[in-house]
Design a protein around this motif. Structure first.
Motif, PDB file in Angstrom:
ATOM      1  N   GLU A 134       4.559  33.798  53.388  1.00 52.84           N
ATOM      2  CA  GLU A 134       3.316  33.416  54.055  1.00 52.84           C
ATOM      3  C   GLU A 134       2.404  34.626  54.160  1.00 52.84           C
ATOM      4  N   GLY A 135       1.148  34.397  53.946  1.00 55.05           N
ATOM      5  CA  GLY A 135       0.169  35.466  54.064  1.00 55.05           C
ATOM      6  C   GLY A 135      -0.114  36.185  52.769  1.00 55.05           C
ATOM      7  N   ASP A 136       0.548  35.777  51.669  1.00 56.92           N
ATOM      8  CA  ASP A 136       0.317  36.454  50.386  1.00 56.92           C
ATOM      9  C   ASP A 136      -1.151  36.397  49.956  1.00 56.92           C
ATOM     10  N   PRO A 137      -1.853  35.254  50.110  1.00 56.43           N
ATOM     11  CA  PRO A 137      -3.265  35.220  49.677  1.00 56.43           C
ATOM     12  C   PRO A 137      -4.122  36.264  50.379  1.00 56.43           C
ATOM     13  N   ALA A 138      -3.924  36.418  51.705  1.00 52.54           N
ATOM     14  CA  ALA A 138      -4.724  37.411  52.433  1.00 52.54           C
ATOM     15  C   ALA A 138      -4.407  38.816  51.955  1.00 52.54           C
ATOM     16  N   PHE A 139      -3.119  39.075  51.726  1.00 53.22           N
ATOM     17  CA  PHE A 139      -2.723  40.404  51.250  1.00 53.22           C
ATOM     18  C   PHE A 139      -3.226  40.625  49.826  1.00 53.22           C
TER      19      PHE A 139
END
Length: 636
Positions: free
Chosen positions: A99-104
């Protein structure tokens, strides 16, 4: 390599590690900051609802235990670069999608020229590459300048990391020879150095490079959560000013995350901190280099030669040992100087091993040779002088030579001679005569030596000895005791340790008088007093020898108290002694009677016959008044 030969080389590695630990370190760079995932960050201190509600980072970090949503790393990049950071490095693996890969991913793209994240080669699985997942970095990830490998390869013997690789190839990882088609991978530190404009400081080969480590506490980790806490951001980071133009490393510092590396400085060196040390070494060109094999062999050979030369030419063991210690200490200091000033790891342990082993072997060999030579010299000298004199010369030369300047000491002197040897020598076969003479002298010498006597010299068939414990020897022997001068007498070309003085002269004269009185041995009064408790003595005469003014009483031995002697002879010997006393006080008639009684039982006794004849002579014609029963001898 056998254990004996490999030990110095293992010792060399330990010594080099000691230099790394105690020697000069790579300077700590103040533009490096380490944000650590420490225990306080993983657990977070108690936060109020308001602190969480107004802080997106804390919301992400409290939603679930670590690992958190990767949105947190996007928030971290925004905060750090917003504060003016120059570079951010992640010593963390992002291989699985979370989770959170797109933001990273968006943050990695946004700051692509100022961020580097980790890849890894799994060496336990055929060096399989573990890279960031393709949701973060599109493949081929290892060719993306935002990805660098974080592997440190330890020494195959002890596992310690002493050298680092800035670049490797796929064929190198597979154990294959290089080929033009090979792919080149760069390390996390190499990628970061290139991005900050220091590509020229990165070694372009594929070898391991020994670095000069920084101090153990050079890059202490700061708790990562403080970056998101307004009160710490203000108090500890000056509202972000601390990060301006800084290179920030983000990585694990908590023990439970096990990101540690065994180095010569510490077995628990934090991996992220070591990457910063690798960058600092490259920026400062702080690389170490070993001594070349050719120079190493030369140094080892030279050390052995120096040690051998010292022992061979100094020939003084204590001085040699001192010189070897000084040389070893100087060499150690030189090794430290080379390490600090030039980065050269001067070969030390094998060189000092060669120096000390060669020195020890040479000293041992010299000692053995000296012992053999001393033994050979001792045996040679003992054929010419007495054993105790040889022992004194070889074992206490200083005291012996100082005594040869001349000192007065009480000694007992023995002169022995073969009666009639001159006449015999004129008629006998020379070869047989020499053999017989040597046998006689050998046995006499053995007796002297066995009784701790000192053989002074052979005088043809005669022997002169300085001797303490006297036995009847059955030869023409004169013995005297008294003070004599002991010293080295002779010329500059040849010296002879001997004794001189009146006591010596009288002993020599007594040996000659044995022929006059027809007995084997004559003893002076002083020597007689020394042995009276051990031997039965018989008075012989009161004599005045040539060169002497005062007369001397002389005696001969009857036998020791330990021997089984003829008790009748000892009884009648008292009659002889009484007769001699009467003779000396001019009572010649009584002396005649006493000597006659003695001769009735021992008619062949030469001394009794002599004194009986003289008593008869003096009874008929008494001597002058000054007469004191002294026999004067004008010849030697």
């Amino acid at each position: 390599m056998t254990p004996f030969l490999s030990a110095p080389w293992r010792g060399e590695q330990s010594f080099e590690d000691l230099l790394r630990k105690e020697g000069r370190k790579t300077a700590t760079r103040n533009d490096f900051v380490f944000l650590g995932l420490d225990q306080s960050t993983l657990q977070l201190p108690p936060l109020t609802p308001d602190e969480v509600a107004n802080n997106r980072a804390f919301q992400v970090m409290t939603e679930r235990p670590f690992p958190w949503s990767r949105e947190i790393w996007a928030l971290l990049l925004d905060r750090l670069f917003g504060a003016g950071a120059r570079m951010v490095m992640f010593d963390m693996m992002f291989d699985q999608r979370k989770e959170g890969d797109p933001a990273f991913h968006a943050a990695l793209d946004r700051y692509r020229d100022k961020v580097v994240i980790a890849a890894n080669f799994d060496m336990e699985n055929a060096a399989q590459a573990v890279t960031p997942n393709d949701a973060l970095i599109p493949p081929p990830q290892l060719q993306d300048d935002r990805v660098g490998f974080v592997n440190f390869w330890g020494d195959p013997i002890d596992g310690k990391v002493r050298a680092v690789a800035y670049r490797v190839t796929n064929r190198q990882l597979a154990g294959l020879p290089p080929h033009p088609s090979q792919e080149i991978y760069e390390s996390l530190s190499a990628r970061a150095l290139t991005k900050i404009g220091h590509a020229s400081d990165v070694p372009q080969d594929f070898d391991g490079h020994m670095i000069r480590f920084s101090a153990v506490d050079a890059y202490e980790p700061r708790p990562l959560y403080e970056v998101f806490d307004p009160k710490f951001w203000h108090a500890n980071y000056a509202d972000g000013a601390l990060f301006k133009d800084k290179i920030v490393m983000v990585g694990a510092s908590a023990q439970i995350l096990h990101d540690v590396v065994d180095t010569p400085l510490s077995p628990t060196t934090l991996g992220p901190g070591l990457h910063l040390q690798v960058m600092a070494a490259a920026l400062g060109h702080e690389f170490l280099r070993p001594t070349s094999p050719k120079v190493s062999l030369t140094l080892v050979g030279a050390a052995g030669l120096v040690a051998w030369s010292l022992v061979a030419f100094l020939r003084r063991p204590l001085l040699c040992v001192g010189a070897l210690i000084v040389i070893a200490a100087t060499y150690l200091g030189t090794a430290r100087l080379f390490y600090d000033k030039t980065g050269l790891l001067l070969l030390t342990v094998p060189v000092l091993s060669a120096l000390l082993l060669s020195g020890s072997f040479s000293l041992g060999f010299e000692y053995a040779i000296e012992r053999l030579e001393k033994l050979r010299t001792r045996r040679t000298l003992e054929r010419y002088v007495s054993k105790n004199l040889v022992r004194e010369i070889l074992e206490n030369p200083d005291s012996y030579y100082s005594s040869l300047k001349g000192v007065r000491v009480p000694v007992t002197i023995l002169f022995s001679d073969l009666i009639g040897f001159t006449t015999l020598a004129e008629k006998a076969d020379p070869e047989a005569l020499v053999a017989q003479l040597n046998e006689h002298l050998s046995r006499m010498t053995s007796v002297i030596f066995s009784n701790c006597g000192t053989l002074d010299k052979f005088i043809g068939d005669a022997i002169m000895a300085v001797w303490g414990n006297v036995r009847s020897l059955g030869m023409a022997i004169g013995i005297n005791q008294g003070e004599a001068i002991v010293g080295n007498v002779g010329s500059q070309e040849r010296m002879d340790p001997t004794v001189i003085g009146d006591a010596v002269n009288l002993a020599s004269r007594l040996e000659g008088l044995t022929r006059v009185y027809g007995i084997d041995i004559l003893v002076g009064a002083s020597a007689a007093e020394l042995v009276r408790d051990e031997f039965y003595l018989r008075s012989v005469a009161r004599v005045q020898v040539k060169g002497k003014i005062k007369p001397a009483d002389v005696f001969t031995f009857v036998g020791s108290h330990d021997e089984k002697l003829d008790s009748e002879f000892l009884k009648w010997l008292e009659t002889y002694e009484e007769g001699l006393e009467k003779f000396r006080v001019r009572d010649f008639t009584e002396a005649k009677i006493l000597f006659s009684r003695f001769l009735e039982f021992y008619p062949d006794d030469r001394l009794a016959k002599m004194y009986l004849e003289r008593a008869l002579e003096y009874e008929a014609a008494p001597p002058d008044e000054p007469w004191e029963a002294v026999e004067v001898f004008e010849k030697k």
